[in-house]
Design a protein around this motif. Structure first.
Motif, PDB file in Angstrom:
ATOM      1  N   ASN A 276      -6.166   3.680  -5.658  1.00 52.66           N
ATOM      2  CA  ASN A 276      -6.685   2.946  -4.498  1.00 52.66           C
ATOM      3  C   ASN A 276      -7.383   1.654  -4.900  1.00 52.66           C
ATOM      4  O   ASN A 276      -7.552   0.749  -4.080  1.00 52.66           O
ATOM      5  CB  ASN A 276      -7.648   3.847  -3.719  1.00 52.66           C
ATOM      6  CG  ASN A 276      -8.068   3.265  -2.392  1.00 52.66           C
ATOM      7  OD1 ASN A 276      -7.252   2.749  -1.641  1.00 52.66           O
ATOM      8  ND2 ASN A 276      -9.363   3.332  -2.108  1.00 52.66           N
ATOM      9  N   ARG A 277      -7.778   1.564  -6.160  1.00 44.84           N
ATOM     10  CA  ARG A 277      -8.408   0.323  -6.644  1.00 44.84           C
ATOM     11  C   ARG A 277      -7.367  -0.746  -6.982  1.00 44.84           C
ATOM     12  O   ARG A 277      -7.716  -1.907  -7.193  1.00 44.84           O
ATOM     13  CB  ARG A 277      -9.285   0.629  -7.863  1.00 44.84           C
ATOM     14  CG  ARG A 277     -10.515   1.473  -7.527  1.00 44.84           C
ATOM     15  CD  ARG A 277     -11.514   1.501  -8.665  1.00 44.84           C
ATOM     16  NE  ARG A 277     -11.065   2.299  -9.790  1.00 44.84           N
ATOM     17  CZ  ARG A 277     -11.310   3.606  -9.937  1.00 44.84           C
ATOM     18  NH1 ARG A 277     -12.012   4.255  -9.012  1.00 44.84           N
ATOM     19  NH2 ARG A 277     -10.870   4.261 -10.988  1.00 44.84           N
TER      20      ARG A 277
ATOM     21  N   SER B 233       1.023   5.479   1.422  1.00 42.17           N
ATOM     22  CA  SER B 233       0.501   6.554   2.254  1.00 42.17           C
ATOM     23  C   SER B 233       1.076   7.872   1.744  1.00 42.17           C
ATOM     24  O   SER B 233       2.278   7.969   1.482  1.00 42.17           O
ATOM     25  CB  SER B 233       0.884   6.329   3.722  1.00 42.17           C
ATOM     26  OG  SER B 233      -0.004   6.982   4.588  1.00 42.17           O
TER      27      SER B 233
ATOM     28  N   GLY C  29       0.829  -1.194   0.000  1.00 41.96           N
ATOM     29  CA  GLY C  29       0.000   0.000   0.000  1.00 41.96           C
ATOM     30  C   GLY C  29       0.864   1.245   0.000  1.00 41.96           C
ATOM     31  O   GLY C  29       2.095   1.174   0.104  1.00 41.96           O
TER      32      GLY C  29
ATOM     33  N   LEU D 160      -5.870   9.578  -7.008  1.00 36.14           N
ATOM     34  CA  LEU D 160      -5.637   8.744  -5.829  1.00 36.14           C
ATOM     35  C   LEU D 160      -6.699   7.654  -5.705  1.00 36.14           C
ATOM     36  O   LEU D 160      -6.392   6.516  -5.342  1.00 36.14           O
ATOM     37  CB  LEU D 160      -5.612   9.612  -4.569  1.00 36.14           C
ATOM     38  CG  LEU D 160      -4.463  10.619  -4.473  1.00 36.14           C
ATOM     39  CD1 LEU D 160      -4.626  11.489  -3.235  1.00 36.14           C
ATOM     40  CD2 LEU D 160      -3.110   9.919  -4.460  1.00 36.14           C
ATOM     41  N   ALA D 161      -7.936   8.007  -6.015  1.00 34.87           N
ATOM     42  CA  ALA D 161      -9.021   7.023  -5.943  1.00 34.87           C
ATOM     43  C   ALA D 161      -8.803   5.913  -6.961  1.00 34.87           C
ATOM     44  O   ALA D 161      -9.080   4.734  -6.690  1.00 34.87           O
ATOM     45  CB  ALA D 161     -10.366   7.709  -6.172  1.00 34.87           C
TER      46      ALA D 161
ATOM     47  N   LYS E 255      -4.117  -0.999  -5.119  1.00 30.46           N
ATOM     48  CA  LYS E 255      -3.721  -1.347  -3.757  1.00 30.46           C
ATOM     49  C   LYS E 255      -4.129  -0.182  -2.869  1.00 30.46           C
ATOM     50  O   LYS E 255      -4.347   0.933  -3.362  1.00 30.46           O
ATOM     51  CB  LYS E 255      -2.202  -1.585  -3.653  1.00 30.46           C
ATOM     52  CG  LYS E 255      -1.713  -2.855  -4.354  1.00 30.46           C
ATOM     53  CD  LYS E 255      -0.194  -2.990  -4.204  1.00 30.46           C
ATOM     54  CE  LYS E 255       0.324  -4.206  -4.962  1.00 30.46           C
ATOM     55  NZ  LYS E 255       1.817  -4.324  -4.868  1.00 30.46           N
ATOM     56  N   PRO E 256      -4.237  -0.400  -1.553  1.00 25.57           N
ATOM     57  CA  PRO E 256      -4.690   0.675  -0.669  1.00 25.57           C
ATOM     58  C   PRO E 256      -3.814   1.931  -0.759  1.00 25.57           C
ATOM     59  O   PRO E 256      -2.586   1.847  -0.728  1.00 25.57           O
ATOM     60  CB  PRO E 256      -4.611   0.053   0.724  1.00 25.57           C
ATOM     61  CG  PRO E 256      -4.734  -1.413   0.491  1.00 25.57           C
ATOM     62  CD  PRO E 256      -4.052  -1.675  -0.812  1.00 25.57           C
ATOM     63  N   VAL E 257      -4.477   3.075  -0.870  1.00 22.97           N
ATOM     64  CA  VAL E 257      -3.812   4.372  -0.840  1.00 22.97           C
ATOM     65  C   VAL E 257      -4.448   5.185   0.284  1.00 22.97           C
ATOM     66  O   VAL E 257      -5.652   5.406   0.294  1.00 22.97           O
ATOM     67  CB  VAL E 257      -3.946   5.122  -2.177  1.00 22.97           C
ATOM     68  CG1 VAL E 257      -3.367   6.534  -2.055  1.00 22.97           C
ATOM     69  CG2 VAL E 257      -3.239   4.357  -3.301  1.00 22.97           C
ATOM     70  N   TRP E 258      -3.626   5.604   1.241  1.00 22.33           N
ATOM     71  CA  TRP E 258      -4.108   6.384   2.380  1.00 22.33           C
ATOM     72  C   TRP E 258      -3.594   7.803   2.264  1.00 22.33           C
ATOM     73  O   TRP E 258      -2.479   8.036   1.796  1.00 22.33           O
ATOM     74  CB  TRP E 258      -3.642   5.745   3.694  1.00 22.33           C
ATOM     75  CG  TRP E 258      -4.090   4.318   3.813  1.00 22.33           C
ATOM     76  CD1 TRP E 258      -5.289   3.793   3.424  1.00 22.33           C
ATOM     77  CD2 TRP E 258      -3.335   3.217   4.322  1.00 22.33           C
ATOM     78  NE1 TRP E 258      -5.338   2.434   3.674  1.00 22.33           N
ATOM     79  CE2 TRP E 258      -4.151   2.058   4.234  1.00 22.33           C
ATOM     80  CE3 TRP E 258      -2.070   3.093   4.870  1.00 22.33           C
ATOM     81  CZ2 TRP E 258      -3.732   0.811   4.660  1.00 22.33           C
ATOM     82  CZ3 TRP E 258      -1.646   1.838   5.302  1.00 22.33           C
ATOM     83  CH2 TRP E 258      -2.475   0.722   5.190  1.00 22.33           C
TER      84      TRP E 258
ATOM     85  N   LEU F 174     -11.329   6.799   0.141  1.00 21.64           N
ATOM     86  CA  LEU F 174      -9.920   6.900   0.512  1.00 21.64           C
ATOM     87  C   LEU F 174      -9.818   7.067   2.025  1.00 21.64           C
ATOM     88  O   LEU F 174     -10.485   7.915   2.603  1.00 21.64           O
ATOM     89  CB  LEU F 174      -9.268   8.089  -0.190  1.00 21.64           C
ATOM     90  CG  LEU F 174      -9.033   7.916  -1.694  1.00 21.64           C
ATOM     91  CD1 LEU F 174      -8.920   9.266  -2.379  1.00 21.64           C
ATOM     92  CD2 LEU F 174      -7.770   7.088  -1.931  1.00 21.64           C
ATOM     93  N   GLU F 175      -9.000   6.245   2.662  1.00 21.69           N
ATOM     94  CA  GLU F 175      -8.821   6.340   4.104  1.00 21.69           C
ATOM     95  C   GLU F 175      -7.991   7.578   4.453  1.00 21.69           C
ATOM     96  O   GLU F 175      -7.008   7.900   3.770  1.00 21.69           O
ATOM     97  CB  GLU F 175      -8.133   5.092   4.654  1.00 21.69           C
ATOM     98  CG  GLU F 175      -9.027   3.872   4.691  1.00 21.69           C
ATOM     99  CD  GLU F 175      -8.385   2.699   5.422  1.00 21.69           C
ATOM    100  OE1 GLU F 175      -7.376   2.912   6.123  1.00 21.69           O
ATOM    101  OE2 GLU F 175      -8.888   1.579   5.283  1.00 21.69           O
TER     102      GLU F 175
END
Length: 296
Positions: free
Chosen positions: A131-132, A111, A109, A127-128, A134-137, A174-175
């Protein structure tokens, strides 16, 4: 509340290490848009004291960072774009850097550290999209919800901008991780607790609580020498943390309770340089908090 180590292990099935990367970014508080000297507490490196040179390229930076934790058996990593403001005046180059990191199997992921006022719609869209894969914070430097304090520290945007950014990021799934500084000049404990409450209520998934550190290469240092800033004492700080933790929601991820700065430039408080001692107190605090939750 869940600690970041437990959260990452539960999510990815293994221990995950964060590695700091540099993207060659600057900040609106450095290039003249909001100011030229940064926030009053910020070091000349823009909170990137331990990041490599951006001239190395992302793959080389990752290789070098992984070597430093190889002895720990590290196999999974979060790529952390840490220094300055990663999304500022983004022309798509940040997406290229993130994609370079995400192509590596060991990177689980990403950050991205930024400011709430540096998230235009097109950047959030990029970013969105990532995020699909791998996780993007997204990590937001709030520091305080007090606009009075924010003006003193030269933050450069009103608190309303933070709430709007969190809302926009959450709408795109998005976290958000929020940075809060404890011990800012002029703030009472109630002021600091209000900042923690506001970040949780806004929907921040993660919280970083940072002790104010006075660095010799920051403008805050002159205020300290003039007797205008009183650094928090160790017992005072941990007493405050005991009041902060119950404010976190059950699913809030606790990313930080202290923070590392360069010992070479740390003017005060000196007690926070004793990392082993501080971590022992943090672990005791977390055990006590877990026990209290079990008894409720």
């Amino acid at each position: 509340m869940i600690t970041v180590s437990d959260y990452l292990k539960k999510r990815f099935g293994t221990k995950v290490y964060r590695i700091a990367l540099a993207g060659g970014h600057t900040c609106p508080n450095r290039d003249g848009t909001c100011g030229t000297r940064g926030c009053i507490f910020c070091s000349s490196s823009g909170s990137g004291d331990f990041v490599p040179s951006p001239s190395l390229g992302i793959d080389r930076q990752i290789d070098e960072a992984e070597k430093t934790v190889a002895a720990k058996g590290a196999k999974a990593f979060i790529a952390y774009f840490q220094s300055f403001t990663a999304t500022y005046r983004d022309d798509g180059s940040l997406e290229e850097r993130i994609r370079a990191a995400l192509r590596r199997d060991e990177i689980v992921g990403v950050s991205v550290a930024t400011r709430p006022d540096c998230l235009p719609a097109e950047t959030i869209d990029r970013l969105a999209k990532l995020n699909r894969i791998k996780p993007v914070w997204v990590e937001l430097g709030l520091q305080t919800v007090s606009d009075t304090t924010a003006e003193y520290i030269r933050r450069g945007y009103p608190t309303s901008t933070y709430f709007a950014a969190v809302k926009a990021l959450r709408e795109r799934e998005l976290e958000v991780i929020t940075h809060i500084i404890l011990g800012l000049p002029g703030e009472s404990e109630e002021d600091m607790l209000s900042s923690v409450k506001a970040a949780v209520n806004a929907g921040s998934k993660g919280i970083k609580l940072q002790l104010l550190q006075i660095l010799t290469d920051s403008d805050l240092y002159a205020e300290y020498l003039a007797g205008k800033v009183r650094p928090m004492e160790e017992d005072e700080y941990f007493s405050l943390l005991r009041r902060c933790l119950p404010l976190l929601a059950e699913d809030t991820v606790l990313y930080r309770l202290t923070g590392d700065g360069s010992k070479k430039t740390l003017a005060a408080p000196k007690w926070c340089a004793d990392k082993r001692r501080v971590l022992n107190r943090v672990n005791t605090l977390l055990r006590d908090a877990a026990y209290a939750n079990d008894c409720m």
